[in-house]
Design a protein around this motif. Structure first.
Motif, PDB file in Angstrom:
ATOM      1  N   ALA A   1      40.003  43.616  40.119  1.00  0.00           N
ATOM      2  CA  ALA A   1      40.089  42.276  40.700  1.00  0.00           C
ATOM      3  C   ALA A   1      41.472  41.677  40.488  1.00  0.00           C
ATOM      4  O   ALA A   1      42.017  41.002  41.378  1.00  0.00           O
ATOM      5  N   MET A   2      42.032  41.925  39.330  1.00  0.00           N
ATOM      6  CA  MET A   2      43.367  41.415  39.023  1.00  0.00           C
ATOM      7  C   MET A   2      44.411  41.986  39.986  1.00  0.00           C
ATOM      8  O   MET A   2      45.248  41.260  40.536  1.00  0.00           O
ATOM      9  N   LEU A   3      44.332  43.314  40.203  1.00  0.00           N
ATOM     10  CA  LEU A   3      45.324  43.983  41.059  1.00  0.00           C
ATOM     11  C   LEU A   3      45.074  43.743  42.545  1.00  0.00           C
ATOM     12  O   LEU A   3      46.014  43.570  43.324  1.00  0.00           O
ATOM     13  N   ALA A   4      43.794  43.724  42.941  1.00  0.00           N
ATOM     14  CA  ALA A   4      43.457  43.634  44.362  1.00  0.00           C
ATOM     15  C   ALA A   4      43.390  42.203  44.881  1.00  0.00           C
ATOM     16  O   ALA A   4      43.518  41.973  46.082  1.00  0.00           O
ATOM     17  N   ALA A   5      43.177  41.244  43.980  1.00  0.00           N
ATOM     18  CA  ALA A   5      43.023  39.859  44.435  1.00  0.00           C
ATOM     19  C   ALA A   5      43.918  38.884  43.676  1.00  0.00           C
ATOM     20  O   ALA A   5      44.577  38.045  44.287  1.00  0.00           O
ATOM     21  N   GLY A   6      43.941  38.979  42.352  1.00  0.00           N
ATOM     22  CA  GLY A   6      44.686  38.014  41.550  1.00  0.00           C
ATOM     23  C   GLY A   6      46.175  38.012  41.837  1.00  0.00           C
ATOM     24  O   GLY A   6      46.759  36.967  42.162  1.00  0.00           O
TER      25      GLY A   6
ATOM     26  N   ALA B   1      31.192  40.610  41.137  1.00  0.00           N
ATOM     27  CA  ALA B   1      31.369  39.211  41.555  1.00  0.00           C
ATOM     28  C   ALA B   1      31.860  38.369  40.382  1.00  0.00           C
ATOM     29  O   ALA B   1      32.741  37.503  40.541  1.00  0.00           O
ATOM     30  N   ASP B   2      31.316  38.636  39.182  1.00  0.00           N
ATOM     31  CA  ASP B   2      31.754  37.906  37.993  1.00  0.00           C
ATOM     32  C   ASP B   2      33.207  38.219  37.657  1.00  0.00           C
ATOM     33  O   ASP B   2      33.962  37.338  37.226  1.00  0.00           O
ATOM     34  N   ALA B   3      33.602  39.477  37.840  1.00  0.00           N
ATOM     35  CA  ALA B   3      34.984  39.880  37.552  1.00  0.00           C
ATOM     36  C   ALA B   3      35.958  39.167  38.486  1.00  0.00           C
ATOM     37  O   ALA B   3      36.981  38.617  38.047  1.00  0.00           O
ATOM     38  N   PHE B   4      35.643  39.162  39.780  1.00  0.00           N
ATOM     39  CA  PHE B   4      36.516  38.477  40.740  1.00  0.00           C
ATOM     40  C   PHE B   4      36.500  36.972  40.492  1.00  0.00           C
ATOM     41  O   PHE B   4      37.534  36.305  40.596  1.00  0.00           O
TER      42      PHE B   4
END
Length: 502
Positions: A49-54, A222-225
């Motif tokens: 999530a960090m790499l793909a969205a954050g 979902a919680d990670a994102f």
């Protein structure tokens, strides 16, 4: 039009951005999120999530703010006047967060003082809900103002006012350069001593022991994102405002990566800090860690004080922990306040001193409601709707607007122009597909959950008054403010080429 301020140094900007991202949620939400979602295995979806969205979203906001040199409303108005309302939605979200977030900081200030004598006594739960909060039976029954919380709230607002009033370089940057190193020092000292406590290792085992079956659970992803979106302060105007003060030659991509990595790294060390103490507490009480693990307000003001009472050096641990909470809270509070102040400066072309005075005075008056006996219950509802709908709706519409209706390739060229690290089609595709998909899923899940049953078992009247109606107020205020012309109207429409579909 006033000349726009700039950061004094790259370090100052990074410290301020990190200070905004690192808040109370890193300390009291992330550790429990890891524990509940597969332990060490949760770090896999978290880093994805960090790499793909954050990082992509952070680059997007740094790029937009630096390109259009404005607060959220000014940035969107520069692209198209019809989209200015989105910026004001984000400003309203940030403003409401300041009004209750400052009260949680006030609780931490009080507990910092109490930690010198363990003033919460032998029953921290009874003390917190009874003597300290004077908790009422309903958010519709506010009761009386709690004087100690009111005084600390006033002090926190005054500190925030001074930081924002004195400017970007002299106030916000200077405070951030002191607060961020101090926060890391406090946490590392706490960890250094905490890991020597008996049972600390067992606590870390509970935290990081991987359950890889959790990776197959959609809720875990979902919680990670969700944790990434909420902890990075993206999607509600903060990073747009902060990056608008960047010089033209700033390394956007590198700055974004550094901010995200430092924030996520702090979350992990916070987990070590919290669970080393919970492991010790569990051993002292002869119970498994699962019986003492928790998150949020309960962890900070009930569980940890209970653990501190059992420790060999209670004053040492208590002062370190609550001072860290105060520092983390104030750094985020300053950034939240700056969102509204910068928007007012841009819209009315008034001085920073006038804008800061108006916003802090108004914010303090609203905050008083949260210092009452019913304040915690009121805060609980407002925070739920702001986080689950206010922030997510603003972030979702922003990403759809910029990634699909604007020239995202033009923005990619802009951020690459002065950056060592270049972003390519993966960045574009992430913003067009991954980020809106995950935000959309979270929004739908939240909406279905809240329609099915009232959050927290609160009454229909309370949920309507302080929850759903709040979103209506956000929209109405955003539309109203966007109708007023800018004092310096030359910004409007000058970037129409950036909007693909007019």
């Amino acid at each position: 039009m006033q000349k726009r301020e700039t950061w004094g140094s790259r370090t100052g900007f990074i410290m301020a951005a990190v200070g905004s991202a690192i808040g109370l949620g890193n300390i009291w939400r992330f550790p429990y999120m890891v524990y509940e979602n597969g332990g060490g295995a949760f770090l896999i979806p978290y880093f994805v999530a960090m790499l793909a969205a954050g990082i992509p979203f952070m680059i997007l906001e740094f790029g937009l703010g630096q390109k259009f040199k404005g607060s959220a409303p000014k940035t969107f108005a520069s692209i198209s006047k019809r989209w200015e309302w989105l910026g004001w939605w984000q400003v309203m979200v940030a403003f409401i967060i300041t009004t209750y977030y400052v009260v949680v900081i006030a609780w931490a200030i009080n507990y910092l003082v109490l930690s010198f004598t363990q003033g919460w006594g032998d029953a921290p739960k009874d003390f917190f809900f009874g003597q300290f909060l004077g908790l009422t039976d309903s958010p519709m029954n506010l009761g009386s103002v709690q004087s100690s919380i009111f005084s600390a709230t006033a002090a926190a607002w005054f500190f925030t006012f001074i930081a924002v009033f004195t400017g970007v370089k002299s106030g916000i940057e200077r405070v951030s350069k002191i607060f961020m190193p101090l926060l890391f020092i406090l946490v590392f000292i706490f960890i250094g001593r905490g890991l020597m406590l008996p049972g600390a290792t067992e606590g870390l085992n509970w935290l990081f022991k991987p359950d890889f079956s959790a990776i197959m659970n959609g809720k875990v992803w979902a919680d990670a994102f969700g944790q990434i979106f909420f902890s990075l302060s993206i999607g509600f105007g903060i990073m747009l405002a902060y990056s608008s003060y960047l010089p033209k030659d700033s390394d956007i991509n590198n700055n974004a990566c550094m901010t995200v990595f430092i924030n996520c790294g702090f979350s992990i060390i916070s987990g070590i800090m919290i669970f080393s103490v919970l492991g010790y507490m569990a051993q002292q009480q002869g119970v498994p860690v699962s019986e003492v693990a928790g998150s949020g307000v309960g962890l900070a003001f009930i569980t940890l004080p209970t653990a501190i009472n059992l420790m060999p050096a209670p004053v040492f641990f208590g002062v370190l922990f609550f001072l860290a909470l105060v520092v983390a809270g104030l750094s985020s509070m300053i950034s939240l306040c700056e969102v509204t102040v910068s928007a007012l400066i841009d819209k009315l072309n008034i001085t920073r001193k006038v804008a800061a005075s108006i916003i802090c005075a108004l914010g303090f008056m609203v905050s008083i409601a949260f210092t009452t006996g019913g304040g915690l219950l009121l805060l609980d509802i407002v925070d739920h709707f702001v986080n689950n709908f206010g922030i997510l709706i603003g972030g979702f519409i922003e990403i759809i607007f910029v990634a699909w209706l604007c020239d995202i390739e033009d923005l990619r060229e802009h951020v690459n122009k002065t950056s060592e690290i270049k972003v390519g089609s993966m960045w574009t595709n992430s913003l067009r597909f991954i980020v809106p998909t995950m935000l959309g899923i979270m929004l739908v899940m939240n909406f279905v959950g809240d329609i099915s049953e009232n959050y927290g078992g609160y009454s229909n009247a309370a949920i309507m008054a302080f929850g759903w109606s709040l979103l209506v107020v956000f929209l109405a205020t955003a539309l109203l403010l966007s109708r007023k012309e800018y004092a310096f109207a030359g910004i409007l429409g000058k970037n129409k080429s950036f909007l693909k579909r007019r």
